[in-house]
Each structure stands twice: as structure tokens, then as C-alpha cells.
Design a protein around this motif. Structure first.
Motif, PDB file in Angstrom:
ATOM      1  N   ASP A  92       0.833  -1.209   0.000  1.00 56.12           N
ATOM      2  CA  ASP A  92       0.000   0.000   0.000  1.00 56.12           C
ATOM      3  C   ASP A  92       0.859   1.248   0.000  1.00 56.12           C
ATOM      4  OD1 ASP A  92      -2.194  -1.304   2.602  1.00 56.12           O
ATOM      5  OD2 ASP A  92      -1.614  -2.075   0.653  1.00 56.12           O
ATOM      6  N   GLY A  93       0.352   2.246  -0.722  1.00 55.74           N
ATOM      7  CA  GLY A  93       1.010   3.550  -0.673  1.00 55.74           C
ATOM      8  C   GLY A  93       0.117   4.561  -1.331  1.00 55.74           C
ATOM      9  N   GLY A  94      -1.187   4.415  -1.110  1.00 54.32           N
ATOM     10  CA  GLY A  94      -2.154   5.201  -1.867  1.00 54.32           C
ATOM     11  C   GLY A  94      -2.492   4.481  -3.162  1.00 54.32           C
ATOM     12  N   ALA A  95      -1.534   3.725  -3.635  1.00 54.69           N
ATOM     13  CA  ALA A  95      -1.685   2.848  -4.794  1.00 54.69           C
ATOM     14  C   ALA A  95      -0.624   1.767  -4.610  1.00 54.69           C
ATOM     15  CB  ALA A  95      -1.483   3.597  -6.097  1.00 54.69           C
ATOM     16  N   LEU A  96      -0.514   0.875  -5.571  1.00 51.31           N
ATOM     17  CA  LEU A  96       0.499  -0.166  -5.475  1.00 51.31           C
ATOM     18  C   LEU A  96       1.887   0.448  -5.580  1.00 51.31           C
ATOM     19  CD1 LEU A  96      -1.059  -2.908  -7.748  1.00 51.31           C
ATOM     20  CD2 LEU A  96      -0.858  -2.959  -5.259  1.00 51.31           C
ATOM     21  N   ILE A  97       2.704   0.154  -4.595  1.00 49.56           N
ATOM     22  CA  ILE A  97       4.105   0.569  -4.612  1.00 49.56           C
ATOM     23  C   ILE A  97       4.930  -0.701  -4.713  1.00 49.56           C
ATOM     24  CG2 ILE A  97       5.928   1.797  -3.411  1.00 49.56           C
ATOM     25  CD1 ILE A  97       3.591   3.551  -4.334  1.00 49.56           C
TER      26      ILE A  97
ATOM     27  N   TYR B  35       2.117   4.490 -14.459  1.00 49.12           N
ATOM     28  CA  TYR B  35       3.415   4.144 -13.898  1.00 49.12           C
ATOM     29  C   TYR B  35       4.481   4.375 -14.964  1.00 49.12           C
ATOM     30  CZ  TYR B  35       1.405   1.666  -9.867  1.00 49.12           C
ATOM     31  OH  TYR B  35       0.740   1.336  -8.710  1.00 49.12           O
ATOM     32  N   ILE B  56      -3.804  11.286  -6.737  1.00 46.99           N
ATOM     33  CA  ILE B  56      -2.386  11.251  -6.362  1.00 46.99           C
ATOM     34  C   ILE B  56      -1.555  11.731  -7.552  1.00 46.99           C
ATOM     35  CG2 ILE B  56      -0.415   9.788  -5.758  1.00 46.99           C
ATOM     36  CD1 ILE B  56      -2.298   7.996  -4.218  1.00 46.99           C
ATOM     37  N   MET B  99      -4.673  -1.288  -3.554  1.00 47.40           N
ATOM     38  CA  MET B  99      -4.062  -2.077  -2.501  1.00 47.40           C
ATOM     39  C   MET B  99      -5.004  -3.162  -1.995  1.00 47.40           C
ATOM     40  SD  MET B  99      -5.144   1.076  -1.721  1.00 47.40           S
ATOM     41  CE  MET B  99      -4.201   2.339  -0.931  1.00 47.40           C
TER      42      MET B  99
END
Lengths: 108, 114
Positions: A92-97, B35, B56, B99
């Protein structure tokens, strides 16, 4: 920013052998995911393990999670040449990290 | 249909050019992501859209400008890029917050800035 660190960075094995990759992360998580990437292509989701789970299986994949050590492992059993790819853990990191990844090479 | 489609697959552009990368999904996903991935490195998060709103921005330079025209489309507008921006740009989508659920990735756009 990266949260996960995989080791080893590279792994070479023979077909039929098992491959184990480890992932360590820094902060608390709700779940952890593993993804696979064939050379220069998109990522494919392999498995999601929640923070209250310790182990999860999917076909030849086995994932463990130890939240006390902030670590996870991915085991691929009876590897095949087609398993050759890069494997990333993601948290998790606000989105996939994504972590730095392990490059697996399986030779026949 | 569980595909995320990215176009073009390859793009070469000069530093003064303006170009756009496109991403499309028809899974009804309400979260979409950009990404950037350099060779032998993990994907690095650039932008997240949730319900068509930018949620974000990972301190990405303004020469990258995202746009989400509707719930199925995600664009990345490129202007005045530098050679170090050459990379694989990946789009992804998920039903909810990434997530908590599986994310689906496109095959990427291989960008070369000359």
C-alpha cells in the motif's frame, strides 16, 4: 517511492526446481500483492495476501506473510521455463508501490 | 473483457514535440493509474485517478499532464520531454483502491525521447 525490497535480485534455476523469492517492507500494510512481468511487458497479478493471513496458495504458488518481520515470500514449485520473468511484491502507498523485484531465469 | 489497452505500443518523439499516450479499459474500474518503468527497475507510480478525479500526483514534472475524459479512458499528455524520460509507461486499472484488489496492467508504451 519504494516500500518493498526483494531478494535475491536475480535467481537462476533448472526446470523442476523450486524458486523462493523474499520481500521485505517498511511500514504497516493491509495486504501485500505479488506480480509477474515478462520482459518489457505489462504486469500480471499473481496473488494477494491480507495482513491477517499467514499463507496462501494458488496453483504452484505459495505465498507467506510475516507481519511481525515485515516480510513475505513467494515460492514457485516445480518451475518451468515459462516462469522466466521478473517478480515484484507490491504494498500500500495510496496505490500499489512495487519493490525492486527478483529476476528469475529457469533453464530447461 | 479483462484488458487494459494502451496505444501506441512504441513512440519516438523529439524534445519539442507534443504527444499523448492513451489507455482504455471496459471493466467498469473506477481507479486508473500511470506508472513509469526504466530498464531493470520496478514500476514507479506517477498518477492515480479515482472516480475520474486526480487523487495522487507523485511530484511528477509538469511536462507530463494526465487527463481522464471518462471512466474508461486515461490519457498522458507529453510536452517538452527530456531524453531521461525515455521509459516504458504502464497504465493500470482496478475496481477499487489498488491495494485491496487486483490491478490490471496494459502492455505499456515504450517511449524514446530523442
Amino acid at each position: 517511492s519504494q516500500q518493498g525490497e526483494e531478494d535475491p535480485q536475480a535467481l537462476s534455476i533448472q526446470e523442476g526446481e523450486n524458486a523462493t523469492m523474499n520481500c521485505s517492507y517498511k511500514t504497516s500494510i493491509n495486504n501485500l500483492q505479488w506480480y509477474r512481468q515478462n520482459s518489457g511487458r505489462g504486469l500480471v497479478h499473481l496473488i494477494l495476501i491480507r495482513s491477517n493471513e499467514r499463507e496462501k496458495h494458488s496453483g504452484r504458488l505459495r505465498v507467506t506473510l510475516d507481519t511481525s518481520k515485515k516480510s513475505s515470500s513467494l515460492l514457485i514449485t516445480a518451475s518451468r521455463a515459462a516462469d522466466t520473468a521478473s517478480y515484484f511484491c507490491a504494498t500500500d502507498g495510496g496505490a500499489l508501490i512495487f519493490g525492486k523485484g527478483t529476476t528469475l531465469s529457469v533453464s530447461s | 473483457d479483462t484488458e487494459v489497452t494502451q496505444t501506441p505500443k512504441h513512440l519516438v518523439m523529439g524534445m519539442t514535440n507534443k504527444k499523448s499516450l492513451k489507455c482504455e479499459q471496459h471493466m467498469g474500474h473506477r481507479a486508473m493509474y500511470w506508472y513509469k518503468q526504466k530498464a531493470k527497475k520496478p514500476p514507479e507510480l506517477m498518477f492515480v485517478y479515482s472516480y475520474e478525479k486526480l487523487s495522487i500526483n507523485e511530484s511528477v514534472p509538469s511536462r507530463f499532464s494526465p487527463e481522464c475524459p471518462n471512466s474508461s479512458l486515461l490519457n498522458l499528455h507529453l510536452h517538452a520531454l527530456q531524453p531521461e524520460d525515455s521509459a516504458l509507461y504502464l497504465c493500470a486499472s482496478s475496481q477499487g483502491p489498488a491495494m485491496n484488489t487486483e490491478a490490471f496492467f496494459g502492455q505499456g508504451t515504450r517511449l524514446t525521447v530523442v
